[in-house]
Design a protein around this motif. Structure first.
Motif, PDB file in Angstrom:
ATOM      1  N   ILE A 124       0.836  -1.200   0.000  1.00 54.92           N
ATOM      2  CA  ILE A 124       0.000   0.000   0.000  1.00 54.92           C
ATOM      3  C   ILE A 124       0.875   1.256   0.000  1.00 54.92           C
ATOM      4  O   ILE A 124       0.576   2.235  -0.694  1.00 54.92           O
ATOM      5  CB  ILE A 124      -0.950  -0.009   1.211  1.00 54.92           C
ATOM      6  CG1 ILE A 124      -1.925  -1.185   1.103  1.00 54.92           C
ATOM      7  CG2 ILE A 124      -1.728   1.301   1.290  1.00 54.92           C
ATOM      8  CD1 ILE A 124      -2.795  -1.384   2.323  1.00 54.92           C
ATOM      9  N   ALA A 125       1.971   1.216   0.751  1.00 52.20           N
ATOM     10  CA  ALA A 125       2.895   2.368   0.777  1.00 52.20           C
ATOM     11  C   ALA A 125       3.432   2.641  -0.624  1.00 52.20           C
ATOM     12  O   ALA A 125       3.547   3.805  -1.040  1.00 52.20           O
ATOM     13  CB  ALA A 125       4.032   2.095   1.756  1.00 52.20           C
ATOM     14  N   GLU A 126       3.779   1.594  -1.358  1.00 46.46           N
ATOM     15  CA  GLU A 126       4.255   1.764  -2.730  1.00 46.46           C
ATOM     16  C   GLU A 126       3.195   2.444  -3.582  1.00 46.46           C
ATOM     17  O   GLU A 126       3.484   3.407  -4.314  1.00 46.46           O
ATOM     18  CB  GLU A 126       4.606   0.399  -3.338  1.00 46.46           C
ATOM     19  CG  GLU A 126       5.824  -0.268  -2.727  1.00 46.46           C
ATOM     20  CD  GLU A 126       6.051  -1.653  -3.311  1.00 46.46           C
ATOM     21  OE1 GLU A 126       5.578  -1.909  -4.436  1.00 46.46           O
ATOM     22  OE2 GLU A 126       6.701  -2.487  -2.637  1.00 46.46           O
ATOM     23  N   LEU A 132       1.251   9.660  -5.527  1.00 48.30           N
ATOM     24  CA  LEU A 132       1.609  11.022  -5.134  1.00 48.30           C
ATOM     25  C   LEU A 132       2.644  11.619  -6.083  1.00 48.30           C
ATOM     26  O   LEU A 132       2.632  12.826  -6.351  1.00 48.30           O
ATOM     27  CB  LEU A 132       2.169  11.026  -3.707  1.00 48.30           C
ATOM     28  CG  LEU A 132       1.158  10.896  -2.565  1.00 48.30           C
ATOM     29  CD1 LEU A 132       1.893  10.693  -1.243  1.00 48.30           C
ATOM     30  CD2 LEU A 132       0.270  12.137  -2.483  1.00 48.30           C
ATOM     31  N   ALA A 133       3.518  10.761  -6.599  1.00 53.28           N
ATOM     32  CA  ALA A 133       4.569  11.229  -7.509  1.00 53.28           C
ATOM     33  C   ALA A 133       4.080  11.340  -8.949  1.00 53.28           C
ATOM     34  O   ALA A 133       4.872  11.676  -9.849  1.00 53.28           O
ATOM     35  CB  ALA A 133       5.773  10.294  -7.426  1.00 53.28           C
ATOM     36  N   GLY A 134       2.801  11.053  -9.179  1.00 49.80           N
ATOM     37  CA  GLY A 134       2.218  11.228 -10.505  1.00 49.80           C
ATOM     38  C   GLY A 134       2.255  10.010 -11.399  1.00 49.80           C
ATOM     39  O   GLY A 134       1.983  10.111 -12.604  1.00 49.80           O
ATOM     40  N   GLU A 257       9.536   7.599   2.487  1.00 50.66           N
ATOM     41  CA  GLU A 257      10.850   7.237   1.934  1.00 50.66           C
ATOM     42  C   GLU A 257      10.754   6.938   0.439  1.00 50.66           C
ATOM     43  O   GLU A 257      11.588   7.408  -0.358  1.00 50.66           O
ATOM     44  CB  GLU A 257      11.419   6.037   2.685  1.00 50.66           C
ATOM     45  CG  GLU A 257      12.746   5.524   2.139  1.00 50.66           C
ATOM     46  CD  GLU A 257      13.879   6.523   2.248  1.00 50.66           C
ATOM     47  OE1 GLU A 257      14.734   6.558   1.336  1.00 50.66           O
ATOM     48  OE2 GLU A 257      13.931   7.278   3.246  1.00 50.66           O
ATOM     49  N   ILE A 258       9.753   6.158   0.042  1.00 52.59           N
ATOM     50  CA  ILE A 258       9.599   5.808  -1.382  1.00 52.59           C
ATOM     51  C   ILE A 258       9.326   7.075  -2.206  1.00 52.59           C
ATOM     52  O   ILE A 258       9.927   7.292  -3.259  1.00 52.59           O
ATOM     53  CB  ILE A 258       8.470   4.783  -1.567  1.00 52.59           C
ATOM     54  CG1 ILE A 258       8.847   3.454  -0.888  1.00 52.59           C
ATOM     55  CG2 ILE A 258       8.177   4.552  -3.047  1.00 52.59           C
ATOM     56  CD1 ILE A 258       7.694   2.469  -0.778  1.00 52.59           C
ATOM     57  N   TYR A 259       8.426   7.910  -1.691  1.00 53.09           N
ATOM     58  CA  TYR A 259       8.094   9.153  -2.397  1.00 53.09           C
ATOM     59  C   TYR A 259       9.323  10.037  -2.538  1.00 53.09           C
ATOM     60  O   TYR A 259       9.570  10.638  -3.595  1.00 53.09           O
ATOM     61  CB  TYR A 259       6.987   9.882  -1.643  1.00 53.09           C
ATOM     62  CG  TYR A 259       6.587  11.209  -2.241  1.00 53.09           C
ATOM     63  CD1 TYR A 259       5.864  11.277  -3.431  1.00 53.09           C
ATOM     64  CD2 TYR A 259       6.925  12.403  -1.612  1.00 53.09           C
ATOM     65  CE1 TYR A 259       5.491  12.502  -3.987  1.00 53.09           C
ATOM     66  CE2 TYR A 259       6.550  13.634  -2.146  1.00 53.09           C
ATOM     67  CZ  TYR A 259       5.838  13.667  -3.333  1.00 53.09           C
ATOM     68  OH  TYR A 259       5.467  14.883  -3.875  1.00 53.09           O
ATOM     69  N   ARG A 263      11.075  11.482  -6.045  1.00 54.26           N
ATOM     70  CA  ARG A 263      11.129  12.906  -6.369  1.00 54.26           C
ATOM     71  C   ARG A 263      12.573  13.384  -6.451  1.00 54.26           C
ATOM     72  O   ARG A 263      13.162  13.818  -5.465  1.00 54.26           O
ATOM     73  CB  ARG A 263      10.359  13.707  -5.313  1.00 54.26           C
ATOM     74  CG  ARG A 263       8.858  13.550  -5.377  1.00 54.26           C
ATOM     75  CD  ARG A 263       8.275  14.169  -6.641  1.00 54.26           C
ATOM     76  NE  ARG A 263       8.620  15.580  -6.771  1.00 54.26           N
ATOM     77  CZ  ARG A 263       7.881  16.558  -6.265  1.00 54.26           C
ATOM     78  NH1 ARG A 263       6.752  16.287  -5.603  1.00 54.26           N
ATOM     79  NH2 ARG A 263       8.255  17.822  -6.431  1.00 54.26           N
ATOM     80  N   LYS A 264      13.146  13.306  -7.624  1.00 61.87           N
ATOM     81  CA  LYS A 264      14.541  13.713  -7.805  1.00 61.87           C
ATOM     82  C   LYS A 264      14.717  15.231  -7.728  1.00 61.87           C
ATOM     83  O   LYS A 264      15.826  15.729  -7.564  1.00 61.87           O
ATOM     84  CB  LYS A 264      15.058  13.194  -9.149  1.00 61.87           C
ATOM     85  CG  LYS A 264      15.072  11.668  -9.223  1.00 61.87           C
ATOM     86  CD  LYS A 264      15.587  11.175 -10.555  1.00 61.87           C
ATOM     87  CE  LYS A 264      15.571   9.658 -10.627  1.00 61.87           C
ATOM     88  NZ  LYS A 264      16.063   9.144 -11.922  1.00 61.87           N
TER      89      LYS A 264
END
Length: 357
Positions: A124-126, A132-134, A257-259, A263-264
């Motif tokens: 779910i976190a993934e 969120l990152a599009g 953390e994943i987000y 987001r570079k």
């Protein structure tokens, strides 16, 4: 009494025997204190684990100036010695075993359940982070995961926590309602063929339906607690090495953390040491967890400067309020931040000025 009995040698022998008995009694008490089981578990502060080394997003950045940390509690069977310790010190807490284990659940079943819940939390976190990152995310139900079994019911000696039921009588059960609907047409005593997966291996076994406890009209069933087995497809591979950590409470911190790795163009950490806790739901809401007082202590010991706590309004005492009370008790300078959604956490972090080294 003879004069011989009263000799210094005999008196010394009596003292030695008495000391030996006292030593044996003391050893027995010590063994009982450290090994005798009680009806409790003891819960105490665990650790704060940095996430960057254990979370790998394919193509993601790994040069954040600060760190995100998940927090844990340590829990084990309470011996009399631990019961005494918990009575004397505030950072240990006794919990009735019945509040931890489901009816008839073994310690091994509990561990499997906690691992299954952790894996689902990671999925779910993934999904939340990528959305969120599009990115486009695909979520489908692929079977029903066994989360527990009821004593005295047919499933008890057949299924294990973590098994995934995919069909009954060769009818696919992509989600739990499909399984319930099919079994509702049967009678107690009917035998059905259950197809399930365990450790990647598919099996089919006959199961005679029993009468579910507490149900009206002799409702038939397998006697399992269950959840949908969600298969989540994200565009980049995510590898999480969570070791032996179980439970759903790291969901929020995994998401952040994943987000952040995706987001570079943005470093959410801003150079701070950020800990926290809370479950994560598919819509991004953050849920209540247990043992937050111990997690605040663990985060403070790890040097965290910010701690995210679920703001579960409506509870008699919210996680956020418990966290604030613990922070005040231990005298930490760590800032406790209430969050209802992952967006709340992101909004707080993006408003922070970068930390000066």
């Amino acid at each position: 009494m003879t004069e011989e009995y009263r000799t210094p040698q005999n008196r010394a022998a009596r003292r030695i025997r008495l000391l030996l008995w006292l030593f044996v009694l003391l050893m027995a008490l010590m063994l009982a204190g450290f090994y005798l089981p009680t009806p409790y578990y003891v819960e105490r502060p665990g650790s704060a684990v940095e996430l960057a080394p254990i979370v790998e997003v394919e193509g993601g950045k790994k040069d954040a100036a600060g760190v995100f940390m998940l927090t844990t509690v340590r829990m084990g069977e309470a011996t009399p010695a631990w019961v005494l310790y918990a009575k004397l010190f505030p950072d240990a807490e006794l919990i009735d075993k019945d509040l931890v284990l489901n009816q008839g659940e073994s310690d091994e079943d509990f561990t499997r359940r906690e691992q299954a819940v952790m894996q689902n939390s990671q999925k779910i976190a993934e999904a939340v982070a990528f959305r969120l990152a599009g990115y486009e995310v695909k979520i489908e139900n692929h079977g029903v995961i066994v989360m527990g079994t009821i004593p005295g019911m047919p499933a008890k000696n057949i299924f294990q926590v973590g098994d995934i039921i995919t069909a009954v009588d060769h009818h696919a059960t992509p989600e739990q309602q499909a399984l319930r609907n099919y079994l509702a047409k049967k009678k107690v005593g009917d035998t059905v063929q259950i197809t399930f997966q365990r450790d990647g291996e598919e099996r089919t076994v006959p199961v005679t339906l029993g009468e579910l406890p507490g149900e009206e009209a002799h409702r038939p069933g397998l006697g399992i607690s269950l959840d949908n087995n969600q298969v989540i497809e994200v565009p980049e591979e995510v590898t999480i090495t969570a070791r032996n950590i179980g439970g759903p409470s790291a969901g929020l911190m995994f998401t952040l953390e994943i987000y952040n790795q995706l987001r570079k163009d943005l470093d959410l950490t801003r150079g701070y040491r950020i800990a926290g806790t809370g479950t994560i739901n598919a819509d991004g809401t953050v849920g209540r967890i247990g043992g937050i007082n111990h997690k605040v202590v663990a985060a403070d010991k790890a040097g965290a400067e910010i701690f995210f706590a679920p703001d579960d309004a409506g509870s008699e005492s919210s996680n956020y309020e418990e966290a604030v009370a613990t922070a005040k008790r231990i005298g930490t300078k760590m800032k406790i931040v209430p969050v209802k959604t992952v967006d709340d956490a992101i909004a707080f972090l993006t408003s922070l000025p970068p930390k000066r080294s």
